[in-house]
Structure formats: structure tokens, C-alpha cells
Design a protein around this motif. Sequence first.
Motif, PDB file in Angstrom:
ATOM      1  N   ARG A 191       5.128 -10.690  14.846  1.00  0.00           N
ATOM      2  CA  ARG A 191       4.614 -10.503  13.491  1.00  0.00           C
ATOM      3  C   ARG A 191       3.392 -11.391  13.271  1.00  0.00           C
ATOM      4  O   ARG A 191       3.460 -12.606  13.470  1.00  0.00           O
ATOM      5  N   PRO A 192       2.294 -10.799  12.826  1.00  0.00           N
ATOM      6  CA  PRO A 192       1.112 -11.604  12.493  1.00  0.00           C
ATOM      7  C   PRO A 192       1.267 -12.231  11.116  1.00  0.00           C
ATOM      8  O   PRO A 192       2.194 -11.916  10.358  1.00  0.00           O
ATOM      9  N   ALA A 193       0.339 -13.094  10.767  1.00  0.00           N
ATOM     10  CA  ALA A 193       0.324 -13.675   9.429  1.00  0.00           C
ATOM     11  C   ALA A 193       0.030 -12.576   8.406  1.00  0.00           C
ATOM     12  O   ALA A 193      -0.680 -11.612   8.716  1.00  0.00           O
ATOM     13  N   PRO A 194       0.581 -12.672   7.182  1.00  0.00           N
ATOM     14  CA  PRO A 194       0.367 -11.616   6.185  1.00  0.00           C
ATOM     15  C   PRO A 194      -1.100 -11.298   5.928  1.00  0.00           C
ATOM     16  O   PRO A 194      -1.458 -10.146   5.675  1.00  0.00           O
ATOM     17  N   PRO A 204      -2.975  -6.531   7.636  1.00  0.00           N
ATOM     18  CA  PRO A 204      -3.677  -5.289   7.292  1.00  0.00           C
ATOM     19  C   PRO A 204      -4.712  -4.839   8.326  1.00  0.00           C
ATOM     20  O   PRO A 204      -5.171  -3.697   8.257  1.00  0.00           O
ATOM     21  N   ARG A 205      -5.066  -5.695   9.270  1.00  0.00           N
ATOM     22  CA  ARG A 205      -6.002  -5.269  10.320  1.00  0.00           C
ATOM     23  C   ARG A 205      -5.358  -4.297  11.301  1.00  0.00           C
ATOM     24  O   ARG A 205      -6.054  -3.629  12.071  1.00  0.00           O
ATOM     25  N   LEU A 206      -4.034  -4.243  11.267  1.00  0.00           N
ATOM     26  CA  LEU A 206      -3.308  -3.342  12.164  1.00  0.00           C
ATOM     27  C   LEU A 206      -2.910  -2.079  11.414  1.00  0.00           C
ATOM     28  O   LEU A 206      -2.555  -2.125  10.246  1.00  0.00           O
ATOM     29  N   LYS A 207      -2.940  -0.948  12.097  1.00  0.00           N
ATOM     30  CA  LYS A 207      -2.513   0.330  11.544  1.00  0.00           C
ATOM     31  C   LYS A 207      -1.323   0.842  12.345  1.00  0.00           C
ATOM     32  O   LYS A 207      -1.384   0.862  13.587  1.00  0.00           O
ATOM     33  N   LEU A 230       8.350   8.274  -2.727  1.00  0.00           N
ATOM     34  CA  LEU A 230       7.184   7.762  -2.008  1.00  0.00           C
ATOM     35  C   LEU A 230       7.625   6.617  -1.105  1.00  0.00           C
ATOM     36  O   LEU A 230       8.756   6.124  -1.202  1.00  0.00           O
ATOM     37  N   SER A 231       6.731   6.209  -0.233  1.00  0.00           N
ATOM     38  CA  SER A 231       6.996   5.085   0.664  1.00  0.00           C
ATOM     39  C   SER A 231       5.880   4.065   0.526  1.00  0.00           C
ATOM     40  O   SER A 231       4.715   4.421   0.318  1.00  0.00           O
ATOM     41  N   LEU A 232       6.260   2.791   0.633  1.00  0.00           N
ATOM     42  CA  LEU A 232       5.322   1.674   0.553  1.00  0.00           C
ATOM     43  C   LEU A 232       5.310   0.918   1.873  1.00  0.00           C
ATOM     44  O   LEU A 232       6.319   0.874   2.585  1.00  0.00           O
ATOM     45  N   LEU A 233       4.163   0.319   2.171  1.00  0.00           N
ATOM     46  CA  LEU A 233       4.047  -0.513   3.366  1.00  0.00           C
ATOM     47  C   LEU A 233       3.503  -1.876   2.955  1.00  0.00           C
ATOM     48  O   LEU A 233       2.291  -2.055   2.811  1.00  0.00           O
ATOM     49  N   PRO A 234       4.378  -2.867   2.740  1.00  0.00           N
ATOM     50  CA  PRO A 234       3.911  -4.224   2.440  1.00  0.00           C
ATOM     51  C   PRO A 234       3.246  -4.835   3.668  1.00  0.00           C
ATOM     52  O   PRO A 234       3.661  -4.561   4.810  1.00  0.00           O
ATOM     53  N   PRO A 235       2.234  -5.666   3.494  1.00  0.00           N
ATOM     54  CA  PRO A 235       1.586  -6.292   4.655  1.00  0.00           C
ATOM     55  C   PRO A 235       2.558  -7.075   5.528  1.00  0.00           C
ATOM     56  O   PRO A 235       2.422  -7.084   6.753  1.00  0.00           O
ATOM     57  N   ALA A 236       3.532  -7.718   4.894  1.00  0.00           N
ATOM     58  CA  ALA A 236       4.484  -8.514   5.676  1.00  0.00           C
ATOM     59  C   ALA A 236       5.367  -7.647   6.571  1.00  0.00           C
ATOM     60  O   ALA A 236       6.046  -8.174   7.454  1.00  0.00           O
ATOM     61  N   ASN A 237       5.396  -6.334   6.347  1.00  0.00           N
ATOM     62  CA  ASN A 237       6.249  -5.453   7.142  1.00  0.00           C
ATOM     63  C   ASN A 237       5.508  -4.813   8.313  1.00  0.00           C
ATOM     64  O   ASN A 237       6.049  -3.941   8.983  1.00  0.00           O
ATOM     65  N   GLN A 248       0.858  -1.184   0.000  1.00  0.00           N
ATOM     66  CA  GLN A 248       0.000   0.000   0.000  1.00  0.00           C
ATOM     67  C   GLN A 248       0.894   1.233   0.000  1.00  0.00           C
ATOM     68  O   GLN A 248       1.922   1.270   0.677  1.00  0.00           O
ATOM     69  N   VAL A 249       0.524   2.223  -0.806  1.00  0.00           N
ATOM     70  CA  VAL A 249       1.293   3.466  -0.840  1.00  0.00           C
ATOM     71  C   VAL A 249       1.021   4.218   0.469  1.00  0.00           C
ATOM     72  O   VAL A 249      -0.107   4.644   0.734  1.00  0.00           O
ATOM     73  N   ALA A 250       2.060   4.350   1.283  1.00  0.00           N
ATOM     74  CA  ALA A 250       1.892   5.014   2.581  1.00  0.00           C
ATOM     75  C   ALA A 250       1.865   6.531   2.429  1.00  0.00           C
ATOM     76  O   ALA A 250       1.022   7.209   3.021  1.00  0.00           O
ATOM     77  N   ASP A 251       2.780   7.074   1.618  1.00  0.00           N
ATOM     78  CA  ASP A 251       2.829   8.534   1.463  1.00  0.00           C
ATOM     79  C   ASP A 251       3.642   8.875   0.229  1.00  0.00           C
ATOM     80  O   ASP A 251       4.454   8.075  -0.246  1.00  0.00           O
ATOM     81  N   THR A 252       3.410  10.067  -0.326  1.00  0.00           N
ATOM     82  CA  THR A 252       4.200  10.603  -1.424  1.00  0.00           C
ATOM     83  C   THR A 252       4.830  11.908  -0.969  1.00  0.00           C
ATOM     84  O   THR A 252       4.242  12.643  -0.175  1.00  0.00           O
TER      85      THR A 252
END
Length: 325
Positions: free
Chosen positions: A302-305, A309-312, A229-236, A210-214
Motif C-alpha cells: 500500500r502506498p501513502a494516501p 491516486p497516481r495508480l489506476k 454506486l461504488s466509491l474508491l477511497p485513495p486509502a483503498n 472518487q465515484v468509481a461507477d453508478t
Amino acid sequence: MIDAAPIRLRALGGSLALLALAACGPAPQPGWSGYAEGDYVYVAAPLAGRLDQLAVQAGDAVKAGAALFTLDDEAERAAQAQAGAQLDAARAQAANVQTGRRPQEIAVIRAQLAQAQAQAALAQQELARRQTLTPGGAVSASELDAARTSVAQTRARVSELQASLNTAELPARPDERAAAQAQAQAASAALRQSEWRREQKQQRAPVDAQVADTYFRPGEYVGAGQPVLSLLPPANIKARFFVPEAEVGRIKTGDAVQLSCDGCGAPIAARISRIAPQPEYTPPVIYSNAQRAKLVFMAEARPAPQDAPRLKPGQPLDVQRATAP
């Protein structure tokens, strides 16, 4: 009048019995406080340039390989065209030294050789004729010597042209051919480098994220290596929480925990992935038995991938050890 003392005694006895039952029940699971954290992927180009196109916005979901942004690449396109032309010239030169002279040049030498051979044959015939006339005195000795010289000259000319023809049909010397091949390889490497530089002006998503910010808008100048820009992969996405010094010895990496947060619904299963080797302090303390309670160790889970996404990031969390099935 009713005596209240027995009633009070019975009530006290009931309370004590409830406390005893509670003491015999399972102890509540220890819990820790923490928050959600994200390891962001900052996407930048290794070259500087004007931002021509920004293909995504904050909040967009992107797939691996999707175009993210493009920088001005006019200089790189010109350099690529120049490198391509230089490679063509180097390859042509390398091919030229492999084959010898052009066919038209070889044809000229062949014609000259044929002419010289005809002259040599004519000189040989003239010498033979004069040799037959010499005994009768029709040809002087000097004329006979001149005929012999003409034969020698025409034969030398034939040998010269034959050698020239052989040389023209041969490729260049080995060192010249090696030099031409090296120039072609250098030109090919220069072309690959120019192609790489042009490709770096357009960046694509390395993973699903997901694009976190530009950080830039089209038309602005972006420095080399500066994130656009910055990305936030679910696995991260992970949970970061703090365990008191008295409890850190009871956990280890790989242990299952449950994450709870406001609005998250059912607890999220996760596993401890890291325990800090050194404690943190709140505030600076002296190592005394009375002050050890202020020491906490940072841990991560770390949760499962599919659950991440349920966490912010930044969201407060309650962390508990998972109960055995």
C-alpha cells in the motif's frame, strides 16, 4: 603485413576485465510483476424504493458526508407522521394519569361537598331544636328519631363526597402510571425507528473518495441492499504482485518497495501489507524440484494516501525492493 593475433588477444583480455568488474559491482535488485488494485466501497440503502435523485456521476470526487442518492420516501414520511401522533397521544395519557381528574371535575365535587356540609349543619340544628321540645311533648319520639336519621344521612353524604374529592385529586394507581409510561416509551421507539427508515432513503459518502461507477438511473427501482454506486477511497488503492517461491522467504510485511508504471513518473514508495499464506499455481504442478519455479505467492503493498491516486486499478506495475538510504 600486421599480425592480428595479438590484437585479438588484447581485445579478449579487455572483455574479460570488463566482465570481472561487472561481477564485482552491486547485484541488480530483484523485481516482480503486478498490477494496481482497488477495494471499492459499494453504497446501498437497506430499504427498497424508486431512485428519485442521483447527486453524483462516475469520476466525481466527493467529501465525507456529501449526499450521494435519494430514494422515494413517501411511505416513510407518512409512517413518521403517524408515529409522531401516537407519541403525542401516549405522552398526554401518561401526563393525565399523573395529575388526577381535570380541575372542572374537581370543582363540581367541591360544590357538592359544600352543599352536603350545609345540609348536615341544618340537620344538626333541627335535631338540637327537637331535642329541646321533646320533654314538653311538642315533638314526638318518632319525629326525634327522624331528625337523628337525617343527621346521620347528611354526615354520611359529607364523608362520601370528601372521599371522592380526595380520590379525584390523587394520580392514578402506580401500575396504571407505569403502563402509561411504557406506552409512551414504546411510541418514542416507534418514532425513532420511522425516522431511521426515512434517513436510510438518503445515503451519504462515508469517506472522501472518487465515484468509481453508478449502476442505476433516476426513476429505476432499487432493491433493498442493492448498490447504487461504488466509491474508491485513495486509502483503498494498493499494488498486488506475485513473488516466486524461491524469493518469498526474503520479504515480510512492512518491507519498503517501489512501484513503477508507464506514465507514473518517479517510482512510488509503498510498504508490503500482506503476503498470501498459500501459493498460486501456473498451471497445476507436481511438487518437484524442477517444477517449484512455477509456484508464486501473492503479496500486496500500500502506498501513502497522497501517492495512491497516481495508480489506476488494473494498471500493470513493476515492483522492486526499496534500496537502503
